[in-house]
Structures are given as C-alpha cells and as structure tokens.
Motif scaffolding. Structure first.
Motif, PDB file in Angstrom:
ATOM      1  N   PRO A 175      -0.747   9.298  18.389  1.00  0.00           N
ATOM      2  CA  PRO A 175       0.755   8.751  18.402  1.00  0.00           C
ATOM      3  C   PRO A 175       0.864   7.826  17.356  1.00  0.00           C
ATOM      4  CG  PRO A 175      -0.810   8.493  19.585  1.00  0.00           C
ATOM      5  CD  PRO A 175      -1.520   9.169  19.536  1.00  0.00           C
ATOM      6  N   GLY A 176       1.858   6.755  17.011  1.00  0.00           N
ATOM      7  CA  GLY A 176       1.492   5.699  16.140  1.00  0.00           C
ATOM      8  C   GLY A 176       2.674   6.445  14.575  1.00  0.00           C
ATOM      9  N   THR A 177       3.494   5.354  14.331  1.00  0.00           N
ATOM     10  CA  THR A 177       4.576   5.270  13.922  1.00  0.00           C
ATOM     11  C   THR A 177       3.807   4.260  12.267  1.00  0.00           C
ATOM     12  OG1 THR A 177       5.870   3.089  14.256  1.00  0.00           O
ATOM     13  CG2 THR A 177       6.667   5.071  15.057  1.00  0.00           C
ATOM     14  N   ASP A 178       3.386   3.459  12.174  1.00  0.00           N
ATOM     15  CA  ASP A 178       2.835   2.391  11.296  1.00  0.00           C
ATOM     16  C   ASP A 178       1.912   2.448  10.751  1.00  0.00           C
ATOM     17  OD1 ASP A 178       5.430   1.068  12.380  1.00  0.00           O
ATOM     18  OD2 ASP A 178       4.624  -0.445  12.512  1.00  0.00           O
ATOM     19  N   LEU A 179       1.728   2.347   9.059  1.00  0.00           N
ATOM     20  CA  LEU A 179       0.948   2.782   8.371  1.00  0.00           C
ATOM     21  C   LEU A 179       0.573   1.841   7.048  1.00  0.00           C
ATOM     22  CD1 LEU A 179       0.709   4.309   6.100  1.00  0.00           C
ATOM     23  CD2 LEU A 179       1.015   6.359   7.760  1.00  0.00           C
ATOM     24  N   SER A 180      -0.497   2.038   6.965  1.00  0.00           N
ATOM     25  CA  SER A 180      -1.201   1.219   5.855  1.00  0.00           C
ATOM     26  C   SER A 180      -2.805   2.077   5.050  1.00  0.00           C
ATOM     27  CB  SER A 180      -1.293  -0.202   5.074  1.00  0.00           C
ATOM     28  OG  SER A 180      -1.286  -0.198   4.017  1.00  0.00           O
ATOM     29  N   GLY A 181      -2.821   2.511   3.598  1.00  0.00           N
ATOM     30  CA  GLY A 181      -3.330   3.431   3.318  1.00  0.00           C
ATOM     31  C   GLY A 181      -3.124   3.877   1.606  1.00  0.00           C
TER      32      GLY A 181
ATOM     33  N   GLY B 241      -3.747   7.355  -5.675  1.00  0.00           N
ATOM     34  CA  GLY B 241      -4.465   6.236  -5.652  1.00  0.00           C
ATOM     35  C   GLY B 241      -3.366   5.095  -5.437  1.00  0.00           C
ATOM     36  N   ASP B 242      -2.561   5.291  -5.586  1.00  0.00           N
ATOM     37  CA  ASP B 242      -1.294   4.365  -5.000  1.00  0.00           C
ATOM     38  C   ASP B 242      -1.452   3.808  -3.396  1.00  0.00           C
ATOM     39  OD1 ASP B 242       0.153   4.760  -7.633  1.00  0.00           O
ATOM     40  OD2 ASP B 242       1.896   5.901  -6.123  1.00  0.00           O
ATOM     41  N   GLU B 243      -1.108   2.694  -3.107  1.00  0.00           N
ATOM     42  CA  GLU B 243      -1.538   1.960  -2.229  1.00  0.00           C
ATOM     43  C   GLU B 243      -0.384   1.912  -1.713  1.00  0.00           C
ATOM     44  OE1 GLU B 243      -5.321  -0.641  -1.940  1.00  0.00           O
ATOM     45  OE2 GLU B 243      -3.430  -1.955  -3.231  1.00  0.00           O
ATOM     46  N   VAL B 244      -0.007   2.119  -0.171  1.00  0.00           N
ATOM     47  CA  VAL B 244       1.357   2.568   0.522  1.00  0.00           C
ATOM     48  C   VAL B 244       1.085   1.958   0.959  1.00  0.00           C
ATOM     49  CG1 VAL B 244       1.843   3.915  -1.342  1.00  0.00           C
ATOM     50  CG2 VAL B 244       0.618   5.032   1.303  1.00  0.00           C
ATOM     51  N   PHE B 245       2.796   2.033   2.518  1.00  0.00           N
ATOM     52  CA  PHE B 245       2.677   1.541   3.727  1.00  0.00           C
ATOM     53  C   PHE B 245       4.064   1.735   3.965  1.00  0.00           C
ATOM     54  CE2 PHE B 245       5.341  -3.207   4.256  1.00  0.00           C
ATOM     55  CZ  PHE B 245       5.833  -3.122   2.858  1.00  0.00           C
ATOM     56  N   GLY B 246       4.368   2.020   5.408  1.00  0.00           N
ATOM     57  CA  GLY B 246       5.834   2.441   6.359  1.00  0.00           C
ATOM     58  C   GLY B 246       5.648   2.913   7.793  1.00  0.00           C
ATOM     59  N   LEU B 247       6.869   3.131   8.286  1.00  0.00           N
ATOM     60  CA  LEU B 247       7.129   3.585   9.313  1.00  0.00           C
ATOM     61  C   LEU B 247       8.093   4.659   9.093  1.00  0.00           C
ATOM     62  CD1 LEU B 247       8.769   2.703  12.507  1.00  0.00           C
ATOM     63  CD2 LEU B 247      10.668   2.024  10.810  1.00  0.00           C
ATOM     64  N   LEU B 248       7.115   5.499   9.875  1.00  0.00           N
ATOM     65  CA  LEU B 248       7.366   6.999   9.294  1.00  0.00           C
ATOM     66  C   LEU B 248       7.844   7.265  10.341  1.00  0.00           C
ATOM     67  CD1 LEU B 248       3.806   8.548   8.605  1.00  0.00           C
ATOM     68  CD2 LEU B 248       5.531   6.986   6.826  1.00  0.00           C
ATOM     69  N   ARG B 249       9.114   8.313  10.106  1.00  0.00           N
ATOM     70  CA  ARG B 249      10.073   9.075  10.957  1.00  0.00           C
ATOM     71  C   ARG B 249      11.127   8.618  11.981  1.00  0.00           C
ATOM     72  NH1 ARG B 249       8.231  14.249   8.849  1.00  0.00           N
ATOM     73  NH2 ARG B 249       5.978  14.633   8.192  1.00  0.00           N
ATOM     74  N   PHE B 250      10.571   7.187  11.623  1.00  0.00           N
ATOM     75  CA  PHE B 250      11.620   6.868  12.998  1.00  0.00           C
ATOM     76  C   PHE B 250      12.804   6.521  12.844  1.00  0.00           C
ATOM     77  CE2 PHE B 250      11.878   3.639  16.693  1.00  0.00           C
ATOM     78  CZ  PHE B 250      11.434   4.238  17.447  1.00  0.00           C
TER      79      PHE B 250
ATOM     80  N   GLY C 237      11.834   8.623  16.516  1.00  0.00           N
ATOM     81  CA  GLY C 237      11.940   9.956  16.500  1.00  0.00           C
ATOM     82  C   GLY C 237       9.784   9.860  16.733  1.00  0.00           C
ATOM     83  N   PHE C 238       9.254  11.037  17.055  1.00  0.00           N
ATOM     84  CA  PHE C 238       8.233  10.383  17.709  1.00  0.00           C
ATOM     85  C   PHE C 238       6.523  11.404  17.027  1.00  0.00           C
ATOM     86  CE2 PHE C 238      10.650   8.632  20.381  1.00  0.00           C
ATOM     87  CZ  PHE C 238       9.666   7.133  21.449  1.00  0.00           C
ATOM     88  N   GLU C 239       7.123  11.758  15.935  1.00  0.00           N
ATOM     89  CA  GLU C 239       6.535  12.641  14.982  1.00  0.00           C
ATOM     90  C   GLU C 239       5.634  11.322  13.848  1.00  0.00           C
ATOM     91  OE1 GLU C 239      10.054  13.980  15.279  1.00  0.00           O
ATOM     92  OE2 GLU C 239       9.210  14.043  17.314  1.00  0.00           O
ATOM     93  N   GLY C 240       5.751  10.517  13.887  1.00  0.00           N
ATOM     94  CA  GLY C 240       4.492   9.481  13.061  1.00  0.00           C
ATOM     95  C   GLY C 240       3.149   9.933  12.260  1.00  0.00           C
ATOM     96  N   SER C 241       2.642  10.137  14.078  1.00  0.00           N
ATOM     97  CA  SER C 241       0.967  10.798  14.373  1.00  0.00           C
ATOM     98  C   SER C 241       0.084   9.603  13.117  1.00  0.00           C
ATOM     99  CB  SER C 241       1.618  12.359  13.615  1.00  0.00           C
ATOM    100  OG  SER C 241       2.061  12.676  14.194  1.00  0.00           O
ATOM    101  N   THR C 242       0.681   8.541  13.007  1.00  0.00           N
ATOM    102  CA  THR C 242      -0.578   7.383  12.324  1.00  0.00           C
ATOM    103  C   THR C 242      -2.247   7.350  13.245  1.00  0.00           C
ATOM    104  OG1 THR C 242       1.108   5.567  13.375  1.00  0.00           O
ATOM    105  CG2 THR C 242       1.533   6.663  11.017  1.00  0.00           C
ATOM    106  N   TYR C 243      -2.144   7.390  14.053  1.00  0.00           N
ATOM    107  CA  TYR C 243      -3.347   7.206  14.566  1.00  0.00           C
ATOM    108  C   TYR C 243      -4.264   8.066  14.767  1.00  0.00           C
ATOM    109  CZ  TYR C 243      -1.637   3.999  18.267  1.00  0.00           C
ATOM    110  OH  TYR C 243      -0.556   2.410  19.189  1.00  0.00           O
ATOM    111  N   ALA C 244      -4.640   7.982  12.492  1.00  0.00           N
ATOM    112  CA  ALA C 244      -5.352   9.176  12.825  1.00  0.00           C
ATOM    113  C   ALA C 244      -5.857   8.789  10.835  1.00  0.00           C
ATOM    114  CB  ALA C 244      -4.368  10.455  12.483  1.00  0.00           C
TER     115      ALA C 244
ATOM    116  N   ALA D 260       3.217  -4.635   9.108  1.00  0.00           N
ATOM    117  CA  ALA D 260       4.444  -4.642   9.382  1.00  0.00           C
ATOM    118  C   ALA D 260       5.879  -4.214   9.114  1.00  0.00           C
ATOM    119  CB  ALA D 260       4.698  -5.120   7.308  1.00  0.00           C
ATOM    120  N   PRO D 261       5.909  -2.524   8.812  1.00  0.00           N
ATOM    121  CA  PRO D 261       7.088  -2.378   8.841  1.00  0.00           C
ATOM    122  C   PRO D 261       7.818  -1.966  10.076  1.00  0.00           C
ATOM    123  CG  PRO D 261       4.964  -0.943   8.278  1.00  0.00           C
ATOM    124  CD  PRO D 261       4.483  -2.097   8.791  1.00  0.00           C
ATOM    125  N   MET D 262       7.455  -1.441  11.466  1.00  0.00           N
ATOM    126  CA  MET D 262       8.623  -1.737  12.104  1.00  0.00           C
ATOM    127  C   MET D 262       8.962  -2.553  12.600  1.00  0.00           C
ATOM    128  SD  MET D 262       8.526  -0.321  16.528  1.00  0.00           S
ATOM    129  CE  MET D 262       8.604   2.036  15.957  1.00  0.00           C
TER     130      MET D 262
END
Ligand SMILES: NC(=O)c1ccc[n+]([C@@H]2O[C@H](COP(=O)([O-])OP(=O)(O)OC[C@H]3O[C@@H](n4cnc5c(N)ncnc54)[C@H](OP(=O)(O)O)[C@@H]3O)[C@@H](O)[C@H]2O)c1
Length: 336
Positions: free
Chosen positions: A72-78, A93-102, A104-111, A136-138
C-alpha cells in the motif's frame, strides 16, 4: 538481507490493521520514466486503509478488485538512488517527495525502495525534513486542487459537474469542516494565504492548534452546531462529508459554494433553490503543484502538523491510531 531485496509492508488479504505484514520482497526494477527512491518517510492517508480493508465503504457491486499481495501507500519522501535513462531533471542524491500514481493504488510506498514515476516527484523543500515532506503530498494537493487550481479535467467519480475553485481574497469567508485533519489543516492555511477569513470546525482539543495556524473563528462541533451559528459564508470546504454534509448549505450566502472533499448526498433542486453550487474533485498526482506547495512549506507560510510517527515495521500501529480518529495533521511512517 541480500542487495536485491528490501523490507516492505504487504497485504495478502483484506482486513483490519493486522493484515499489514512486514516482509522481505524484491527491490522494484526501474522502468522508463522512473526514479528509484530510497524511502525515508511515508505519509499515511485514508486510501491506504480503504485499500487495506478492501474498500468496504463502497457498495459491493462497485468495489474495485485488487491483485494481492500488494504494497500500500501513495506518499513518500526520500533520496534518489537511480534514474532511468530517459529521465531528465533528477540526479542520484536528490531529495524528493511525491504523491505517486494517484488516483490508483499502485504507489507502493510502504517500502524501503520505490520505483516512482519522475512525473509525480518534486524536489523536497530543503527547509523541512523527510517526515514533514512525506506528510504533505496527498493532503496538501487535495487542498490545493479544491481551493487553488484543479490542474486537470477529469471529473470526480462521484459527481459529473466540473470543479472550479472560488477566487479567495480578503473579502471572502471560508468555513473548513474537519479543519484539524490532513486535508483540513492545509485547506485552512491555503485559504489564509489567499487572505480569506477562516472559520474552523473541529473537536475542542484542536482549538489552540487551529488558532495557531490562523483560524479566525473556531467552532467545537461537539458543543455547537456550526449550521446554526454561521450564516453568509462564501465557501464551505467539508473534509468530513457523508450524509450530514448537506446541513452546511444553510451557512452559505446565495452565490456561495460548498466543496465536499469526501462525497456527500446533495439534491440539485435544493442547491438551485438556495442559489449555491456544490462541486468536488478527486486529487491527482501533480509535480508542478507540489513544487509550488513546496515553496510555501520551505518559507514556513504553510506548515505540516504531525500527529505521530511510527516505524515502517509498525505500520499496523499507525493504522490502529488512524482508526481511533481525531487526527491532528498527519500520521507518518519512518524508515531508519
Ligand atoms: N476528494 C479527494 O480526492 C480526497 C483526497 C483526500 C482525502 N479525501 C477524503 O477526505 C476526508 C478527509 O481526509 P483527511 O486525510 O483529512 O482525514 P483525517 O486526517 O483523518 O482528518 C479527518 C478530520 O476530521 C475530523 N472530524 C471527524 N468527524 C468530524 C465531524 N463530525 N465534524 C468535524 N470534524 C470531524 C477529525 O478530528 P476531530 O473529530 O477531532 O475534529 C479529523 O481531524 C477522508 O474521507 C478522505 O477519504 C478525499
């Protein structure tokens, strides 16, 4: 753990928080247009528990079917670990954040690692840490797309009328219901950023928090009925929704608008008689909007409140916390 595997939360069946399993799984392979992100923090959102429990809030005939197991999961920072050959604009090396593939339920950020579409990512604001960025994203984009700019033409799955934000300025009054939650606390701050007067509705424990974020008036819904106290507002943003959402129509002036973030039950004829508009939208991933929101977060113009953090391995406890309700800001999972 071998170099090719990572830790992630997966669902093998739908159910309560106990179905969230912490497992060793393959690190995702990078596809075209993607960036491999080493995840530092994961924002927890209502769709995570809707997916977990198999969308029991929808009638069985319209429930989507999911192929299990799923992360599960849609939001990340890394931090960017690798970049596909066709991706410009991000480097290792860039620090990024985002709401992924929404949606939809393919964000797969709990990883620990996620193959993220570069088109869904923005550079993390340097002035905030990964926990605040992941939160922040969603919720932030939902408030942005309801109040500032939709940014897409997709109709809401719950209403065919196109959503158009109302221009906010110092002459406008906005009532935010559910103001202390993820979407609500961003909506309050974005309305204040635009100069509007804001009436925040939440349970009493959130009063000091919401006044600090800029609420001009506070109504504790456990003591007072906002629809009896408030009249003549320009806009209601209702982050609670449901069958009760309709009661806020009587707080609006003629020509006013109500934006249900979670679908409600409205009657076109009644809306027309009151001379009000009711529209909503469904949030979509949008890196350009996220970058704009990121500038406000960096400047401290908009703040992210953290209700609590849990380790990724303890995602079950995070979902148990969410199920208790009364969230103030956001729940975040952290990865050491
Ligand atoms: N349209 C979209 O694309 C979209 C996007 C994101 C979220 N959503 C939906 O929007 C809703 C809110 O999401 P969220 O992430 O902000 O949830 P959240 O963080 O759980 O916040 C919900 C807030 O509502 C408050 N609340 C609960 N009952 C209330 C009531 N009767 N009156 C006033 N406040 C009440 C809660 O605290 P207190 O009760 O203590 O005040 C809590 O702070 C969810 O249903 C979600 O599915 C829709």
């Amino acid at each position: 753990m071998s170099a090719q595997t990572m830790r992630a939360i997966r669902l093998h069946e739908h159910g309560g928080p106990e179905v969230l399993r912490y497992e060793e799984v393959p690190i995702p392979e990078l596809g075209p247009g993607e960036v491999l992100v080493r995840v530092h923090a994961v924002g927890v959102n209502p769709p995570d528990w809707y997916l977990r429990d198999g969308m029991s809030n929808l009638p069985p005939e319209v429930r989507p079917k999911f192929t299990l197991p799923v992360i599960p999961g849609t939001d990340l920072s890394g931090v960017v670990e690798a970049v596909a050959a066709d991706v410009d604009g991000f480097a290792v090396g860039d620090e990024v954040f985002g709401l992924l593939r929404f949606p939809g339920f393919e964000g797969s950020t709990y990883a620990e690692y996620v193959a993220a579409p570069a088109a869904d990512l923005a550079l993390k604001p340097a002035g905030i840490d990964h926990v605040h960025a992941a939160a922040a994203p969603m919720a932030g984009l939902t408030a942005w797309q309801f109040l500032i700019e939709v940014g897409h033409d997709h109709p809401s799955p719950f209403q065919s009328a196109r959503h158009r934000p109302v221009a906010l300025d110092t002459g406008k009054t906005v009532l935010v219901n559910g103001a202390a939650g993820g979407v609500g606390h961003f909506a309050l701050q974005l309305a204040k950023w635009k100069g509007a007067r804001v009436i925040a509705v939440a349970s009493g424990r959130h009063e000091a928090f919401l006044r600090e974020l800029g609420a001009d008036e506070f109504i504790d819904y456990t003591k007072d009925r906002p629809e009896e106290l408030v009249h003549g507002v320009d806009l209601v943003l209702d982050a609670v929704g449901g069958p009760d959402s309709k009661r806020f129509l009587r707080t609006l002036k003629r020509g006013g608008s109500q934006f249900p973030v979670f679908f409600g039950e409205f009657d076109e004829e009644e809306n027309a008689k009151l001379g009000v508009t009711v529209t909503g939208t469904q949030v979509r991933s949008d890196a350009a909007q996220l970058a704009e929101l990121g500038r406000l977060l960096d400047a401290g113009t908009v703040r992210v409140a953290i209700d609590g953090t849990f380790s990724l391995a303890d995602a079950r406890a995070a979902h148990e916390r969410a199920a208790q309700g009364h969230i103030q800001g956001k729940i975040v999972l952290t990865i050491a």
